[in-house]
Design an enzyme around this catalytic site. Structure first.
Site, short mmCIF file in Angstrom:
data_model
loop_
_atom_site.label_atom_id
_atom_site.label_comp_id
_atom_site.label_asym_id
_atom_site.label_seq_id
_atom_site.Cartn_x
_atom_site.Cartn_y
_atom_site.Cartn_z
N GLU A 91 -30.05 6.74 9.31
CA GLU A 91 -30.32 7.56 8.14
C GLU A 91 -30.71 6.72 6.93
O GLU A 91 -30.48 5.51 6.89
CB GLU A 91 -29.10 8.42 7.82
CG GLU A 91 -27.83 7.63 7.68
CD GLU A 91 -26.60 8.53 7.76
OE1 GLU A 91 -26.35 9.10 8.83
OE2 GLU A 91 -25.91 8.63 6.75
N CYS A 104 -32.12 3.92 0.01
CA CYS A 104 -31.09 3.12 0.69
C CYS A 104 -31.40 3.16 2.18
O CYS A 104 -31.40 4.23 2.78
CB CYS A 104 -29.73 3.76 0.39
SG CYS A 104 -28.37 3.03 1.29
N CYS A 111 -22.50 -0.19 13.52
CA CYS A 111 -22.12 -1.43 12.84
C CYS A 111 -20.88 -1.98 13.52
O CYS A 111 -20.01 -1.23 13.92
CB CYS A 111 -21.83 -1.14 11.36
SG CYS A 111 -21.42 -2.62 10.39
N CYS A 115 -15.07 -2.14 8.99
CA CYS A 115 -14.32 -1.91 7.75
C CYS A 115 -13.59 -0.57 7.88
O CYS A 115 -14.18 0.43 8.29
CB CYS A 115 -15.27 -1.88 6.55
SG CYS A 115 -16.18 -3.42 6.35
N CYS A 118 -14.93 2.82 6.32
CA CYS A 118 -16.36 3.11 6.41
C CYS A 118 -16.70 3.92 7.65
O CYS A 118 -16.28 3.59 8.76
CB CYS A 118 -17.15 1.80 6.42
SG CYS A 118 -18.93 2.03 6.57
N GLY A 158 -25.12 -0.27 8.95
CA GLY A 158 -25.32 -1.60 9.52
C GLY A 158 -25.00 -2.72 8.57
O GLY A 158 -24.86 -2.53 7.36
N GLU A 159 -24.86 -3.91 9.14
CA GLU A 159 -24.63 -5.12 8.35
C GLU A 159 -25.93 -5.92 8.38
O GLU A 159 -26.28 -6.51 9.41
CB GLU A 159 -23.46 -5.91 8.95
CG GLU A 159 -23.29 -7.32 8.42
CD GLU A 159 -23.32 -7.47 6.90
OE1 GLU A 159 -22.65 -6.72 6.20
OE2 GLU A 159 -24.07 -8.36 6.42
N SER A 213 -19.88 -6.95 -0.68
CA SER A 213 -18.84 -5.93 -0.56
C SER A 213 -17.49 -6.63 -0.55
O SER A 213 -17.09 -7.19 0.46
CB SER A 213 -19.02 -5.13 0.73
OG SER A 213 -20.22 -4.39 0.66
N LEU A 214 -16.82 -6.60 -1.69
CA LEU A 214 -15.56 -7.33 -1.80
C LEU A 214 -14.38 -6.41 -1.48
O LEU A 214 -13.63 -6.66 -0.55
CB LEU A 214 -15.41 -7.92 -3.21
CG LEU A 214 -14.31 -8.96 -3.33
CD1 LEU A 214 -14.79 -10.30 -2.79
CD2 LEU A 214 -13.83 -9.11 -4.77
N HIS A 215 -14.25 -5.35 -2.25
CA HIS A 215 -13.32 -4.24 -1.99
C HIS A 215 -11.83 -4.60 -2.01
O HIS A 215 -11.00 -3.73 -1.76
CB HIS A 215 -13.65 -3.55 -0.66
CG HIS A 215 -15.06 -3.06 -0.54
ND1 HIS A 215 -15.81 -2.66 -1.62
CD2 HIS A 215 -15.86 -2.93 0.54
CE1 HIS A 215 -17.01 -2.30 -1.21
NE2 HIS A 215 -17.07 -2.45 0.09
N ASN A 289 -16.45 7.79 -1.19
CA ASN A 289 -16.91 9.04 -0.61
C ASN A 289 -15.99 9.40 0.54
O ASN A 289 -16.03 8.75 1.58
CB ASN A 289 -18.31 8.82 -0.04
CG ASN A 289 -19.34 9.62 -0.78
OD1 ASN A 289 -19.29 10.84 -0.80
ND2 ASN A 289 -20.28 8.91 -1.38
N CYS A 332 -23.28 6.80 3.59
CA CYS A 332 -22.78 5.87 4.60
C CYS A 332 -22.46 6.46 5.97
O CYS A 332 -21.31 6.60 6.35
CB CYS A 332 -21.51 5.18 4.08
SG CYS A 332 -21.69 4.63 2.42
N1 SAH Z 1 -22.72 -3.77 5.67
C1 SAH Z 1 -23.17 -3.95 4.33
C2 SAH Z 1 -24.06 -2.85 3.79
C3 SAH Z 1 -23.78 -1.41 4.16
S1 SAH Z 1 -22.50 -0.51 3.37
C4 SAH Z 1 -22.02 -4.20 3.42
O1 SAH Z 1 -20.87 -4.20 3.90
O2 SAH Z 1 -22.22 -4.45 2.25
C5 SAH Z 1 -22.92 -0.34 1.68
C6 SAH Z 1 -21.68 -0.26 0.79
O3 SAH Z 1 -21.02 1.01 0.89
C7 SAH Z 1 -20.64 -1.29 1.14
O4 SAH Z 1 -20.14 -1.85 -0.04
C8 SAH Z 1 -19.60 -0.45 1.84
O5 SAH Z 1 -18.35 -1.09 1.86
C9 SAH Z 1 -19.62 0.81 1.04
N2 SAH Z 1 -19.01 1.99 1.68
C10 SAH Z 1 -18.77 2.19 2.99
N3 SAH Z 1 -18.20 3.40 3.19
C11 SAH Z 1 -18.10 3.97 1.97
C12 SAH Z 1 -17.61 5.25 1.52
N4 SAH Z 1 -17.13 6.15 2.36
N5 SAH Z 1 -17.68 5.49 0.20
C13 SAH Z 1 -18.20 4.59 -0.67
N6 SAH Z 1 -18.68 3.40 -0.31
C14 SAH Z 1 -18.63 3.07 1.01
#
Ligand code: SAH
Length: 341
Positions: A91, A104, A111, A115, A118, A158-159, A213-215, A289, A332
């Site tokens: 998508e 996007c 993937c 995480c 996700c 995907g990554e 993506s630190l989180h 989300n 996502c």
């Molecule tokens: N794999 C890559 C790019 C794809 S995800 C990465 O990890 O950066 C793009 C971003 O959306 C990442 O920061 C991911 O952690 C975040 N993300 C994943 N699921 C999400 C959700 N449900 N709500 C908000 N952000 C989310």
């Protein structure tokens, strides 16, 4: 040899191809004009090519397209589900900003990064996307809305750094002024932190934005929610970011998804301040989300605001990401995962 796709090659790769078949290298530029300017993919119509070369191109390349099979939209967002040749789905999301349209794009089918918050990672990686499958996400959306896409983020399913070569070739195609001419500063690639690839990426002569993506604000928490952190620890990631900034002189985006009672208390904000104070980064706080499959909840608005204020007072550049399309299962992997179940 597997047949290549016409939309899978950068201009440099076409130059190599043409010298390999004994043609002039400048033919690469003419190919780009046919494909990306005139939008003529059938080489039979390429009037400035010799017959023999046209035939050779027909033998060496395919020019089929992926298909849009579903669209969902609200005011500012339009989400597309694509069906690939082998019946896999990915998508992409179109977003309307005051500065233009951004897309996007997805970089893999599924993937493997796993995480925990996700949706995309719930369905394991099936395969990498080929370059043309990323280029076509953009071409098909431009055609669908009859408007130009001015920026691209590689933040879909995907990554990207787990599909490094195809993603870089994709970036070269969309960045090329004879390709889609999307300025490097309008292209962002986001990674969960695959360090060897970040190092490779910093040596490319491309001014693309990097988002990490630190989180999480400490190593223990990050390992809990992002398995990649057990391979490349937070401290290794931070020193790679420092190295990237020193080497490129470019600002890095730090993405931080706000998960209620997981990473959103004041203590986490303080930790972030000590990690990033004085560094050339900005932190983008992402409202989570919620998905139907995953236990995490989004942080309440006032908590996000408080977190934001703390960072700001601590001298950190910080923004809160505008929420797009939460009504249309936009974020996502949600559209695909409805389709795949
Ligand atoms: N794999 C890559 C790019 C794809 S995800 C990465 O990890 O950066 C793009 C971003 O959306 C990442 O920061 C991911 O952690 C975040 N993300 C994943 N699921 C999400 C959700 N449900 N709500 C908000 N952000 C989310």
């Amino acid at each position: 040899m597997m047949m290549k796709h016409l939309l899978s090659l950068s201009r440099d790769s076409f130059k190599k191809y043409f010298s390999s078949i004994g043609e002039k290298e400048f033919k690469a530029t003419q190919v780009f004009e046919w494909i990306y300017d005139k939008k003529v993919l059938d080489s039979s119509n390429w009037s400035n090519f010799k017959n023999e070369t046209r035939e050779q191109i027909k033998k060496d390349f395919k020019n089929n397209m992926i298909k849009i099979v579903k669209k969902e939209e609200d005011d500012l967002t339009k989400k597309y589900l694509f069906k690939l040749e082998d019946n896999n789905h990915v998508e992409a999301v179109l977003m309307r900003h005051d500065y233009g349209l951004s897309v996007c794009v997805s970089s893999q089918v599924g993937c493997n990064m796993g995480c925990s918050f996700c949706e995309s990672g719930r369905l394991k990686k099936v395969r990498n996307l080929e370059t043309y499958e990323m280029v076509e996400q953009i071409l098909l959306i431009e055609k669908d809305v009859s408007e130009r896409i001015s920026s691209v983020v590689i933040m879909g399913i995907g990554e990207p750094f787990d599909n490094y070569d195809n993603v870089i070739e994709f970036i070269k195609v969309i960045n090329d002024d004879k390709g889609l001419a999307i300025g490097a500063r309008h292209i962002t690639v986001s990674t969960c932190g695959i360090i060897p690839k970040i190092k490779e990426f910093m040596n490319l002569p491309l001014q693309i934005n990097l988002a990490i993506s630190l989180h999480a604000s400490n190593n223990e928490l990050r390992s809990k929610i992002m398995p990649i952190n057990k391979v490349y620890s937070l401290s290794q990631l931070l020193s790679t970011i420092d190295e990237y900034i020193a080497h490129t002189n470019r600002r890095v985006t730090i993405e931080y998804v706000m998960l209620n009672n997981v990473n959103d208390n004041e203590n986490n904000a303080e930790e972030l301040i000590s990690l990033f104070k004085g560094k050339n980064v900005y932190i983008n706080l992402i409202p989570y989300n919620e998905t139907s499959h995953i236990i995490y909840k989004k942080s309440p608005k006032d908590k996000i605001m408080k977190f934001y204020d703390t960072l700001k007072k601590g001298g950190i550049n910080v923004t809160i990401r505008k929420e797009f399309g939460s009504k249309i299962s936009a974020a996502c992997g949600q559209l695909r995962s409805k389709e795949v179940k």
